[in-house]
Design a protein around this motif. Structure first.
Motif, mmCIF file in Angstrom:
data_model
loop_
_atom_site.group_PDB
_atom_site.id
_atom_site.type_symbol
_atom_site.label_atom_id
_atom_site.label_comp_id
_atom_site.label_asym_id
_atom_site.label_seq_id
_atom_site.Cartn_x
_atom_site.Cartn_y
_atom_site.Cartn_z
ATOM 1 N N ALA A 251 0.846 -1.195 0.000
ATOM 2 C CA ALA A 251 0.000 0.000 0.000
ATOM 3 C C ALA A 251 0.878 1.240 0.000
ATOM 4 N N LEU A 252 0.523 2.217 -0.829
ATOM 5 C CA LEU A 252 1.327 3.434 -0.979
ATOM 6 C C LEU A 252 0.664 4.606 -0.263
ATOM 7 N N PRO A 253 1.457 5.466 0.380
ATOM 8 C CA PRO A 253 0.881 6.615 1.076
ATOM 9 C C PRO A 253 0.527 7.777 0.154
ATOM 10 N N GLU A 254 0.917 7.695 -1.114
ATOM 11 C CA GLU A 254 0.626 8.764 -2.073
ATOM 12 C C GLU A 254 0.618 8.162 -3.477
ATOM 13 N N PRO A 255 0.072 8.868 -4.476
ATOM 14 C CA PRO A 255 -0.051 8.283 -5.813
ATOM 15 C C PRO A 255 1.263 7.810 -6.421
ATOM 16 N N THR A 256 2.353 8.551 -6.164
ATOM 17 C CA THR A 256 3.673 8.125 -6.614
ATOM 18 C C THR A 256 4.593 8.049 -5.408
ATOM 19 N N ARG A 257 5.249 6.927 -5.233
ATOM 20 C CA ARG A 257 6.169 6.754 -4.115
ATOM 21 C C ARG A 257 7.512 6.286 -4.652
ATOM 22 N N ILE A 258 8.577 6.899 -4.158
ATOM 23 C CA ILE A 258 9.944 6.613 -4.609
ATOM 24 C C ILE A 258 10.667 5.812 -3.538
ATOM 25 N N TYR A 259 11.416 4.795 -3.977
ATOM 26 C CA TYR A 259 12.181 3.975 -3.036
ATOM 27 C C TYR A 259 13.613 3.792 -3.525
ATOM 28 N N ASN A 260 14.570 4.106 -2.652
ATOM 29 C CA ASN A 260 15.952 3.721 -2.898
ATOM 30 C C ASN A 260 16.100 2.215 -2.684
ATOM 31 N N LEU A 261 16.728 1.537 -3.607
ATOM 32 C CA LEU A 261 17.073 0.129 -3.433
ATOM 33 C C LEU A 261 18.573 0.079 -3.225
ATOM 34 N N ALA A 262 18.967 0.047 -1.966
ATOM 35 C CA ALA A 262 20.366 0.238 -1.597
ATOM 36 C C ALA A 262 20.685 -0.528 -0.327
ATOM 37 N N SER A 263 21.961 -0.752 -0.105
ATOM 38 C CA SER A 263 22.395 -1.401 1.140
ATOM 39 C C SER A 263 22.626 -0.392 2.245
ATOM 40 N N GLY A 264 22.883 0.872 1.851
ATOM 41 C CA GLY A 264 23.214 1.903 2.826
ATOM 42 C C GLY A 264 24.678 1.934 3.193
ATOM 43 N N VAL A 265 25.501 1.111 2.541
ATOM 44 C CA VAL A 265 26.936 1.029 2.842
ATOM 45 C C VAL A 265 27.721 1.363 1.581
ATOM 46 N N GLY A 266 28.682 2.273 1.707
ATOM 47 C CA GLY A 266 29.512 2.659 0.569
ATOM 48 C C GLY A 266 30.874 1.991 0.590
ATOM 49 N N LEU A 267 31.427 1.784 -0.594
ATOM 50 C CA LEU A 267 32.737 1.149 -0.713
ATOM 51 C C LEU A 267 33.478 1.775 -1.884
ATOM 52 N N PRO A 268 34.750 2.213 -1.682
ATOM 53 C CA PRO A 268 35.526 2.760 -2.800
ATOM 54 C C PRO A 268 35.839 1.687 -3.837
ATOM 55 N N VAL A 269 35.987 2.106 -5.079
ATOM 56 C CA VAL A 269 36.298 1.171 -6.162
ATOM 57 C C VAL A 269 37.591 0.415 -5.877
ATOM 58 N N ALA A 270 38.595 1.094 -5.338
ATOM 59 C CA ALA A 270 39.868 0.427 -5.051
ATOM 60 C C ALA A 270 39.678 -0.723 -4.069
ATOM 61 N N GLU A 271 38.862 -0.512 -3.031
ATOM 62 C CA GLU A 271 38.629 -1.571 -2.048
ATOM 63 C C GLU A 271 37.811 -2.706 -2.656
#
Length: 334
Positions: A251-271
């Motif tokens: 169920a959506l709280p508004e006609p259009t809802r946006i969601y990030n699909l992410a882990s929330g953790v960043g990693l540099p390319v070198a690593e």
């Protein structure tokens, strides 16, 4: 127009225990679900997930003459142009949900091809939105991209951050989002805009960063990266698919809802490159590639997503660890 229909979430991976359960409505079993981009990296796995969920799945797998993934038995599939109404009308007829993934995915290739990317991602999405409205589709799920944020002022970036595309690909995706918003605002359908971050997993194209890293490591070739500095948020393709299936139905709280699909953790390319090498038992260091993959002014040095909204409203969270996902890719697993 009848009130838009919404359905309950079905997923292949249980939500994390910390997620807040989302509100649900009746399920996908037996419902008609249409998918564009069904021959792509994410789309092919999405077709299988929807089929397992009991949906009656139709798939646009590519333009005429294009080689693509053969869908599982029981999925109706055909070829056609994404901006052709004569192709889209039968695809979405009687569909409850449409998931729109079609279009080229390379940021690097979009430089110098802005018109082509705009035709497919922006005009093509407008055509999909028109077809959904005309057919009375209850919900359109549009797979956009985290690239629309450009270089955010802060990371992790939330869904309300302003859009600042730095590539023709990102600009075209932002245009597609605008057409989806307009269609939903006019009452044509409910809409979910999914913004995946750096999606990876088995079967990804060999010209992508991780695809190239894995290919070189498995062959014993030296590992090269264009720039070791950029920080990215890596999300496994199976986690992304689980979120998209859930997006069909929550169920959506508004006609259009946006969601990030992410882990929330960043990693540099070198690593990232060092981890791939280490998992393969190699001790050499990554090298710098001789050419960059995008113009200097288009660089995005850090792009990490805030997944809190998806956790609270979809009951979703990334469950695959990066090490686990990379190990599967190195083994050549499915």
């Amino acid at each position: 127009m009848p009130e838009p229909r919404t359905l309950s979430a079905v997923g292949d991976v249980p939500p994390p225990a910390s997620a807040v359960p989302a509100r649900r409505r009746p399920g996908l079993d037996g419902r008609v679900v249409a998918v564009t981009g069904g021959g792509g990296f994410i789309g092919a796995r999405l077709l299988r997930a929807l089929h397992r969920a009991g949906a009656s799945v139709r798939a646009l797998v590519g333009p005429p003459g294009a080689a693509g993934v053969v869908p599982p038995p029981g999925i109706a599939a055909w070829h056609g142009e994404i901006d052709d109404p004569s192709v889209l009308a039968p695809l979405v007829r009687d569909a409850t949900v449409v998931l729109h993934l079609a279009g080229p995915r390379s940021v690097a290739a979009s430089f110098g091809a802005a018109a082509a990317y705009a035709r497919i991602h922006a005009a093509g999405t407008a055509a999909v939105a028109d077809a959904c409205a005309a057919a009375g589709v209850a919900r359109l799920v549009y797979v956009s991209s985290a690239e629309v944020y450009g270089q955010p002022d802060r990371n992790p970036v939330g869904e309300e951050a302003p859009l600042a595309p730095r590539s023709p690909y990102a600009a075209a995706k932002a245009g597609g989002e605008a057409f989806v918003r307009a269609g939903a605002a006019a009452g044509g359908f409910e809409a979910v805009i999914a913004r995946p971050f750096s999606v990876y997993g088995p079967g990804m194209a060999p010209d992508t960063l991780l695809g190239a890293l894995v290919r070189r490591v498995r062959s014993g070739a030296p590992v090269e990266v264009f720039d070791p500095r950029p920080v990215r948020d890596y999300c496994h393709v199976d986690d992304v698919v689980t979120a998209l299936v859930a997006s069909c139905t929550a169920a959506l709280p508004e006609p259009t809802r946006i969601y990030n699909l992410a882990s929330g953790v960043g990693l540099p390319v070198a690593e990232l490159a060092r981890r791939v090498l280490a998992l393969a038992g190699r001790t050499d260091a990554p090298r710098l590639a001789p050419m960059a993959d995008r113009p200097r002014g288009a660089d995005i040095l850090a792009l990490v997503g805030d997944p809190a909204r998806a956790a609270s409203e979809l009951g979703w969270g990334a469950t695959m660890t990066l090490e686990g996902g990379l190990a599967t890719m190195l083994r050549g697993g499915p």
